[in-house]
Design a protein around this motif. Structure first.
Motif, mmCIF file in Angstrom:
data_model
loop_
_atom_site.group_PDB
_atom_site.id
_atom_site.type_symbol
_atom_site.label_atom_id
_atom_site.label_comp_id
_atom_site.label_asym_id
_atom_site.label_seq_id
_atom_site.Cartn_x
_atom_site.Cartn_y
_atom_site.Cartn_z
ATOM 1 N N THR A 56 -14.202 -34.953 -29.014
ATOM 2 C CA THR A 56 -15.580 -34.602 -29.343
ATOM 3 C C THR A 56 -16.560 -35.481 -28.579
ATOM 4 O OG1 THR A 56 -14.927 -33.884 -31.552
ATOM 5 C CG2 THR A 56 -17.240 -34.451 -31.247
ATOM 6 N N LEU A 57 -16.271 -36.767 -28.554
ATOM 7 C CA LEU A 57 -17.197 -37.677 -27.889
ATOM 8 C C LEU A 57 -17.194 -37.486 -26.376
ATOM 9 C CD1 LEU A 57 -16.825 -40.891 -30.006
ATOM 10 C CD2 LEU A 57 -18.767 -39.330 -29.864
ATOM 11 N N LEU A 58 -16.052 -37.146 -25.826
ATOM 12 C CA LEU A 58 -16.019 -36.878 -24.384
ATOM 13 C C LEU A 58 -16.907 -35.682 -24.063
ATOM 14 C CD1 LEU A 58 -12.246 -37.565 -23.603
ATOM 15 C CD2 LEU A 58 -14.230 -38.856 -22.746
ATOM 16 N N GLU A 59 -16.851 -34.659 -24.952
ATOM 17 C CA GLU A 59 -17.717 -33.500 -24.754
ATOM 18 C C GLU A 59 -19.192 -33.894 -24.873
ATOM 19 O OE1 GLU A 59 -16.725 -30.290 -27.414
ATOM 20 O OE2 GLU A 59 -14.597 -30.477 -26.974
ATOM 21 N N VAL A 60 -19.470 -34.737 -25.866
ATOM 22 C CA VAL A 60 -20.849 -35.195 -26.061
ATOM 23 C C VAL A 60 -21.358 -35.907 -24.811
ATOM 24 C CG1 VAL A 60 -22.254 -36.908 -27.265
ATOM 25 C CG2 VAL A 60 -20.753 -35.383 -28.578
ATOM 26 N N TYR A 61 -20.554 -36.828 -24.312
ATOM 27 C CA TYR A 61 -20.987 -37.594 -23.140
ATOM 28 C C TYR A 61 -21.162 -36.684 -21.927
ATOM 29 C CZ TYR A 61 -20.492 -42.270 -25.244
ATOM 30 O OH TYR A 61 -20.654 -43.392 -26.006
ATOM 31 N N ALA A 62 -20.249 -35.691 -21.795
ATOM 32 C CA ALA A 62 -20.344 -34.779 -20.653
ATOM 33 C C ALA A 62 -21.634 -33.964 -20.731
ATOM 34 C CB ALA A 62 -19.128 -33.849 -20.633
ATOM 35 N N GLN A 63 -21.949 -33.497 -21.945
ATOM 36 C CA GLN A 63 -23.150 -32.698 -22.122
ATOM 37 C C GLN A 63 -24.398 -33.535 -21.819
ATOM 38 O OE1 GLN A 63 -23.493 -29.489 -22.695
ATOM 39 N NE2 GLN A 63 -25.739 -29.672 -22.675
ATOM 40 N N LEU A 64 -24.425 -34.750 -22.357
ATOM 41 C CA LEU A 64 -25.592 -35.613 -22.149
ATOM 42 C C LEU A 64 -25.730 -35.975 -20.670
ATOM 43 C CD1 LEU A 64 -25.217 -37.932 -25.273
ATOM 44 C CD2 LEU A 64 -26.961 -36.167 -24.927
ATOM 45 N N ALA A 65 -24.602 -36.138 -20.004
ATOM 46 C CA ALA A 65 -24.657 -36.448 -18.570
ATOM 47 C C ALA A 65 -25.191 -35.250 -17.798
ATOM 48 C CB ALA A 65 -23.262 -36.832 -18.065
ATOM 49 N N ALA A 72 -15.340 -43.395 -31.170
ATOM 50 C CA ALA A 72 -14.606 -42.398 -31.953
ATOM 51 C C ALA A 72 -14.031 -43.042 -33.203
ATOM 52 C CB ALA A 72 -13.490 -41.782 -31.096
ATOM 53 N N GLN A 73 -13.495 -44.231 -33.028
ATOM 54 C CA GLN A 73 -12.923 -44.941 -34.160
ATOM 55 C C GLN A 73 -14.026 -45.310 -35.165
ATOM 56 O OE1 GLN A 73 -10.519 -48.215 -32.724
ATOM 57 N NE2 GLN A 73 -8.814 -47.352 -33.871
ATOM 58 N N ASP A 74 -15.118 -45.840 -34.646
ATOM 59 C CA ASP A 74 -16.226 -46.229 -35.521
ATOM 60 C C ASP A 74 -16.761 -45.052 -36.324
ATOM 61 O OD1 ASP A 74 -16.144 -48.812 -34.818
ATOM 62 O OD2 ASP A 74 -18.106 -48.884 -33.828
ATOM 63 N N LEU A 75 -16.886 -43.926 -35.662
ATOM 64 C CA LEU A 75 -17.521 -42.780 -36.310
ATOM 65 C C LEU A 75 -16.525 -41.928 -37.083
ATOM 66 C CD1 LEU A 75 -19.949 -41.549 -33.485
ATOM 67 C CD2 LEU A 75 -20.498 -42.985 -35.437
ATOM 68 N N GLY A 76 -15.250 -42.176 -36.843
ATOM 69 C CA GLY A 76 -14.249 -41.349 -37.504
ATOM 70 C C GLY A 76 -14.225 -39.926 -36.985
ATOM 71 N N VAL A 77 -14.463 -39.774 -35.697
ATOM 72 C CA VAL A 77 -14.386 -38.434 -35.097
ATOM 73 C C VAL A 77 -13.375 -38.498 -33.957
ATOM 74 C CG1 VAL A 77 -16.795 -37.970 -35.648
ATOM 75 C CG2 VAL A 77 -16.200 -38.855 -33.388
ATOM 76 N N SER A 78 -13.031 -37.318 -33.439
ATOM 77 C CA SER A 78 -12.031 -37.316 -32.377
ATOM 78 C C SER A 78 -12.660 -37.791 -31.074
ATOM 79 C CB SER A 78 -11.445 -35.921 -32.193
ATOM 80 O OG SER A 78 -12.331 -35.145 -31.413
ATOM 81 N N ALA A 104 -19.053 -30.426 -38.900
ATOM 82 C CA ALA A 104 -17.757 -30.425 -38.246
ATOM 83 C C ALA A 104 -17.845 -29.505 -37.051
ATOM 84 C CB ALA A 104 -16.660 -29.961 -39.202
ATOM 85 N N GLY A 105 -16.882 -29.626 -36.134
ATOM 86 C CA GLY A 105 -16.824 -28.731 -34.987
ATOM 87 C C GLY A 105 -18.094 -28.811 -34.161
ATOM 88 N N PRO A 106 -18.599 -27.651 -33.746
ATOM 89 C CA PRO A 106 -19.739 -27.634 -32.824
ATOM 90 C C PRO A 106 -20.965 -28.315 -33.439
ATOM 91 C CG PRO A 106 -18.802 -25.417 -33.124
ATOM 92 C CD PRO A 106 -18.144 -26.320 -34.115
ATOM 93 N N ARG A 107 -21.099 -28.177 -34.787
ATOM 94 C CA ARG A 107 -22.276 -28.745 -35.423
ATOM 95 C C ARG A 107 -22.222 -30.276 -35.375
ATOM 96 N NH1 ARG A 107 -24.679 -27.675 -41.224
ATOM 97 N NH2 ARG A 107 -26.753 -28.502 -40.796
ATOM 98 N N LEU A 108 -21.044 -30.804 -35.626
ATOM 99 C CA LEU A 108 -20.875 -32.255 -35.563
ATOM 100 C C LEU A 108 -21.226 -32.748 -34.172
ATOM 101 C CD1 LEU A 108 -19.803 -35.005 -36.498
ATOM 102 C CD2 LEU A 108 -17.512 -34.231 -35.923
ATOM 103 N N ARG A 109 -20.721 -32.054 -33.177
ATOM 104 C CA ARG A 109 -20.983 -32.450 -31.794
ATOM 105 C C ARG A 109 -22.487 -32.402 -31.517
ATOM 106 N NH1 ARG A 109 -19.222 -28.937 -26.567
ATOM 107 N NH2 ARG A 109 -21.285 -29.395 -25.726
ATOM 108 N N ALA A 110 -23.122 -31.340 -31.997
ATOM 109 C CA ALA A 110 -24.564 -31.207 -31.762
ATOM 110 C C ALA A 110 -25.337 -32.353 -32.430
ATOM 111 C CB ALA A 110 -25.058 -29.859 -32.300
ATOM 112 N N ARG A 111 -24.873 -32.744 -33.594
ATOM 113 C CA ARG A 111 -25.544 -33.843 -34.276
ATOM 114 C C ARG A 111 -25.461 -35.144 -33.511
ATOM 115 N NH1 ARG A 111 -26.297 -33.617 -40.355
ATOM 116 N NH2 ARG A 111 -26.206 -31.371 -40.639
ATOM 117 N N ILE A 112 -24.259 -35.412 -33.051
ATOM 118 C CA ILE A 112 -24.093 -36.669 -32.322
ATOM 119 C C ILE A 112 -24.933 -36.628 -31.049
ATOM 120 C CG2 ILE A 112 -22.429 -38.206 -31.224
ATOM 121 C CD1 ILE A 112 -20.303 -37.138 -33.134
#
Lengths: 484, 484
Positions: B67-76, B58-64, B24-32
């Motif tokens: 979180t995914l916007l942060e993930v995409y921003a980091q990966l970008a 987000a819907q598929d994974l059941g996460v907010s 959850a939280g930062p760890r979840l984001r790091a995993r994704i």
């Protein structure tokens, strides 16, 4: 219901195991024969050992005496045993002497009453149920692809869990991509050494004292060794700056093996600065960093400078050596080479065991097991130190802050040998700085006492036996100074 | 109850797996994030592939979605992906190109619709229940010592069972002492090559064609290679007699890989006589000797002359490559060296897996599994041959008597490449003599069709897809002569 009949026959203090489940007739006979051949070949039954009378053994094993007479006749014909007329049968064959010129400390097949050799965790504490549960879950959830050829780098799910664990619990800088799953530090060291040798880097600094097996592995990969002495602050890293053309340094900074010294902070900085300046690769062997008792864990070198340090860890001390799982955290500069060497070595680790280990990390079972064992080993350490210092107050006991063993400096080689012989006569396995081949040049003597391997129920008895066994030999040892 | 949420998202026909259990939280984001990085790095998500919209994912994974916007921003920010303004996000990073100068056939991480590459058994047929049962029994009955450091040679109980099996089922001369347990032929070949290199024997003959990985392993051990051509009677052993100073010969006499030829009886005699006369060591790679369909099994070379032959076997084809168990049967002359090299390589195999495999041998579960699979693979072979010869009557199909793959000679390299490309476009993985690096000198072209790896339920469909995919490219192939 079990199909296995396993019997044990105590002969001259050495146990003879014969496993001959579901066999009958010629196959049964062959099994018993093989059991004897193996026991003799490996030295469990030594030349001159008296074999049990066929009548008694037949009863113990639940086989016919005729079968055993045939077995003995066959073994006698092959020269393994010899019957003395009118007397008993004895082992007639000398087990192979230690292998030629390389006195590697092979896993001893001697069964000690108490195994106090260093570097061994308690095998009776292996979490069988947790491991089985993890294997079952891994088997149930693994996709079919998991049974095909896998990635030499290791299963992604394990690398994700392990990177999380190493960052969280050990202070490493590691993402899943940095990890290479190995079968233990033994393999990892060879992979790194061969990666560098393939680039023409074939001169490596190692600690003295250090494990003979590790030095052999690096040499077998084609490296020349430069041995750097160790003091109470760890490796004397300033000696690396003599310009020996060293391209790799292997060391145990967090707990020097076998002296127990921790590499001091100034030396850590100096080593890393030198490595950066010279482009040298540092290999950090963190073989038992999980077991630190008296102060907070030392942060591994890798956490200070992931760009020049290869970090090697293992589950051999935390779970069990028999599991064969380890890992390297590799800097970018060496990563693809390391993975290629793994592919050339054995393609990849057992996938199922990787998935099971990932499962133990994921559920927290691995952390719980380590916490349990840390407490247990700390109590054992306290027990053995108290017993030693109370009963033999002249002894100095070193390397006590962490790990699974401590060091008792001995006055000289013959004192070390006498103490180890006395322990051995009492059925106690000990190791020594000189006997164990930790030094190549003349070095100080000392006893290495491991408090890991004994089963929990036998631990107090093992310490009492050790105190007793050492009484005659250490009483006249002078109080030795603190440096190794 | 499972703690794991595992989701699958089909994007451009490639599956994206993200495992982020209990996070959850930062760890979840790091995993994704790590899931994406891994998928991109390994080429599962290729440059230009469109990523799912954050809202849908987000819907598929059941996460907010945040979180995914942060993930995409980091990966970008890290350059893995790039957002197109007003449009979708795509993968921006090219996966590593194949490793430099060594085109080792890495385990492909591409997910084929149908995997018809050679040398792979059906991972969906892995006997999960039997393996779990064997593991459970081994865990329940193993003595504590089993979890400590073990013998580099391998567990005695496994060597006893395996020696019995190899003598009984494969016609070898082997007692438990002759066996060294390895993690597969890959490792075994390296151990033998390094044993000889340490003695100064560094010139080795191998077959051409042969597996690139095997040639790399022998070279990495310091050997020069002499490549000996192969015809329909196997390796042309008479060419060994040219006096090239060869000290080791590696071959696949029972089913030449990849051509499928069997080494003829006269060549077997000639090879062994020459090896005896010159003191050359023969390494027999019996990688799939268990799968022979049309006539009785060929007796391995080792059974003819155990004194000059190292026999290498593996459970990779009979159980699964992911299990990593193999074995060497070593003549006396090389035995201690081989065991020493194993110790230097990784100390020993996983003890528990050794005990489990011994258990499968002991109970007959291994034999039963092999019989079941032999029948299954024979039917598959019949199916694929019938389909090929019926639909593409100009094709020659070779190497059909045994094993898990067959060979279709192609007119030339460009025809081979075109056929493999056509198959690949249809989602079918094939290998080729030229593409797969089986030859070092210019050699004939050909398609290698493996019928092992496809799951049983998909097998017919895979053959139909293959026939269809090849239609356009092979219709104008001339009828090729029978020699390779």
């Amino acid at each position: 219901m079990t199909n296995s009949r396993r019997k044990e026959w105590a002969t001259s203090g050495i146990d003879l195991f014969l496993d001959f489940s579901r066999a009958a007739g010629p196959r049964l006979r062959a099994r018993i024969e093989n059991g004897f051949r193996e026991a003799i070949r490996t030295g469990r039954l030594r030349r001159g050992t008296q074999l049990p009378p066929t009548r008694a053994l037949a009863q113990d094993l639940g086989v016919s005496r005729g079968t055993l007479l045939e077995v003995y006749a066959q073994l006698a014909a092959e020269g393994w045993i010899a019957g003395r007329r009118g007397s008993s049968t004895v082992v007639a064959f000398d087990a192979d002497p230690p292998r030629g010129a390389t006195p590697i400390r092979a896993p001893s097949l001697v069964r000690w009453r108490f195994d106090l050799r260093p570097g061994r965790p308690d095998p009776s504490s292996f979490p069988r149920m947790e491991w089985l549960r993890a294997l079952r879950r891994a088997l149930a959830s693994a996709p079919n692809e998991a049974f095909g050829y896998g990635s030499p780098q290791g299963q992604v799910s394990l690398r994700i869990e392990l990177a999380g664990y190493l960052s969280r619990a050990r202070g490493l800088h590691a993402v899943p991509d940095d990890l290479l799953i190995t079968t233990g530090f033994t393999q990892g060291l060879g992979l790194v050494a061969r990666s560098l040798a393939a680039r023409g880097i074939r001169r490596t600094a190692m600690e003295e004292p250090s494990m003979h097996l590790h030095r052999s592995i690096v040499r077998a990969a084609g490296h020349e060794l430069v041995l750097i002495p160790v003091d109470s602050d760890g490796m004397r890293v300033e000696q690396l700056e003599h310009g020996d053309g060293v391209g790799m340094v292997v060391l145990t900074p967090n707990r020097q093996h076998p002296t127990g010294a921790t590499l001091s902070a100034p030396r850590r900085s100096r080593l890393l600065a030198w490595a950066r300046a010279t482009g040298t690769l540092i290999v950090e062997d963190d073989y038992d960093g999980e077991f630190r008792y008296d102060r907070r864990p030392i942060g591994p070198l890798q956490g200070l400078d992931p760009g020049v340090v290869v970090y090697g860890g293992t589950a051999s001390k935390t779970l069990a050596p028999g599991v064969r799982i380890g890992w390297l955290v590799l800097p970018e500069s060496i990563r693809q080479d390391g993975i290629l060497q793994k592919e050339l070595a054995d393609w990849h680790n057992s996938t199922l065991e990787q998935l099971a280990f990932a499962e133990m990390l994921r559920t927290g079972a691995y952390d719980r097991h380590i916490r349990r064992m840390r407490l247990r080993y700390r109590r054992r350490r306290d027990t053995v130190i108290l017993a030693l210092t109370t009963n033999h107050p002249t002894l100095v006991v070193k390397g006590t802050e962490a790990g699974l063993n401590l060091l008792i400096p001995a006055p000289d080689a013959s004192a070390e040998a006498a103490a180890i012989a006395a322990a051995s006569a009492a059925g106690i396995g000990l190791d020594g700085l000189i006997l164990g081949g930790y030094y190549e040049s003349p070095g100080p003597a000392g006893l290495l006492v491991g408090y890991g391997a004994t089963p929990q129920h036998a631990f107090r008895a093992s310490v009492e036996a050790l105190i007793l066994a050492l009484s005659d030999v250490v009483s006249d040892w002078p109080l030795l100074a603190k440096q190794t």
